[in-house]
Scaffold this active site. Structure first.
Site, PDB file in Angstrom:
ATOM      1  N   GLU A  18       0.840  -1.193   0.000  1.00  0.00           N
ATOM      2  CA  GLU A  18       0.000   0.000   0.000  1.00  0.00           C
ATOM      3  C   GLU A  18       0.876   1.245   0.000  1.00  0.00           C
ATOM      4  O   GLU A  18       1.449   1.619   1.021  1.00  0.00           O
ATOM      5  CB  GLU A  18      -0.914   0.006   1.224  1.00  0.00           C
ATOM      6  CG  GLU A  18      -1.833   1.207   1.279  1.00  0.00           C
ATOM      7  CD  GLU A  18      -2.726   1.218   2.505  1.00  0.00           C
ATOM      8  OE1 GLU A  18      -3.660   2.035   2.538  1.00  0.00           O
ATOM      9  OE2 GLU A  18      -2.494   0.405   3.432  1.00  0.00           O
ATOM     10  N   GLU A  76     -12.608   1.878   3.467  1.00  0.00           N
ATOM     11  CA  GLU A  76     -11.815   2.259   4.630  1.00  0.00           C
ATOM     12  C   GLU A  76     -12.221   3.661   5.055  1.00  0.00           C
ATOM     13  O   GLU A  76     -12.230   4.590   4.245  1.00  0.00           O
ATOM     14  CB  GLU A  76     -10.329   2.217   4.279  1.00  0.00           C
ATOM     15  CG  GLU A  76      -9.403   2.526   5.430  1.00  0.00           C
ATOM     16  CD  GLU A  76      -7.950   2.505   5.008  1.00  0.00           C
ATOM     17  OE1 GLU A  76      -7.163   1.804   5.640  1.00  0.00           O
ATOM     18  OE2 GLU A  76      -7.604   3.202   4.033  1.00  0.00           O
TER      19      GLU A  76
END
Length: 286
Positions: free
Chosen positions: A146, A242
């Site tokens: 990420e 998220e």
């Protein structure tokens, strides 16, 4: 595609009551998968978690960000060794709950650095990721790197940097983990990075988060560029929602991510709204 939700939409820790609440809520909101936050994998009760996942027919991924004491991009070999062990523990958690993805900031610490990465630090990071990928492959697990904004890592900030790093690692199960919150800050656009990762065969995992980390569609992320690009790329992996608010606090993560504001208080409504937002654009696109 499968749709996931980050566990911190629901809870800040992972006791039996909180795990049950998070997993039941995830299933009720219509998601396929919950992303477990494993800043310290040893604190996750594997047997209990696996039973709850099976009971509610949910999949799981695992994410974490390393800290200063486990930073695999450090030049201190003891710190690198601690990070290597932390990542192996997280990998074993993925395996033991039946998941197939370990993602997040697993190549450096999740923190504000005060200087650029060093060549030796990058080499240490790539060596650890390569070793981890080899072990992960034995269990059919992929790694998702990420890339984050400049205030949260000095190693990978863009898709292009991530693809170059992955090429250096040279393992087929290492992929790019795209996150719209970070891309909104660092990328020149939201469409081409998706297609670039797909062309490279490295588009492995996706986080959808708003520019202010609140409800989808209420900030500045260019969804009309990003989401159609996933369809254009033929992406058939996981898209995980998220979002963070001071309503739900994880002592190890909330401070690191600077979650100072209460962007929402109704996590059930938030989750349902995100699921509908994604369904309208990815399951039945106009």
């Amino acid at each position: 595609m499968r749709f996931g939700i980050h566990s911190m939409v629901w809870v800040g820790e992972w006791s039996e009551p909180s795990a049950r609440f998070a997993i039941e809520s995830t299933a009720r909101a219509g998601y396929d998968l919950i992303e477990l936050t494993a800043m310290d994998p040893s604190q996750v009760d594997v047997e209990m978690t696996s039973q709850l996942l099976a009971e509610h027919r949910l999949g799981a991924s695992v994410s974490l960000g390393l800290d200063a004491s486990t930073d695999v991009s450090s030049e201190d070999e003891e710190i690198v060794a601690a990070g290597r062990q932390r990542l192996r523990d997280a990998l074993h958690l993925v395996r033991d709950v039946g998941g197939d993805m370990l993602c997040g900031v697993i190549y450096s610490a999740l923190r504000k650095y005060d200087s650029p990465a060093t060549a030796r630090g990058v080499a240490n990071s790539q060596a650890v990721i390569g070793e981890l990928a080899d072990e992960a492959a034995q269990s059919g697990i992929r790694l998702g790197l990420e890339f984050c904004n400049r205030y949260e890592t000095n190693i990978l900030n863009t898709t292009g940097q991530t693809l170059a790093y992955i090429d250096e690692v040279g393992r087929p199960n290492v992929t790019a983990h795209l996150d719209t919150y970070h891309m909104h800050i660092e990328e020149a656009g939201m469409r081409e990075p998706v297609l670039a990762a797909a062309r490279a065969g490295r588009l492995g995992y996706v986080h959808v988060g708003e520019s202010h980390r609140g409800p989808l569609g209420t900030g500045n992320v260019r969804w009309d560029d990003f989401l159609p690009a996933l369809l254009e790329a033929g992406y058939d992996g996981v898209v995980t929602f998220e979002s963070f608010s001071s309503e739900v606090v994880n002592p190890a993560l909330s401070g690191t991510l600077a979650i100072w504001r209460n962007l929402w208080s109704d996590n059930h409504g938030l989750a349902a709204g995100a699921r509908e937002f994604l369904a309208e654009r990815l399951e039945s696109p106009a």
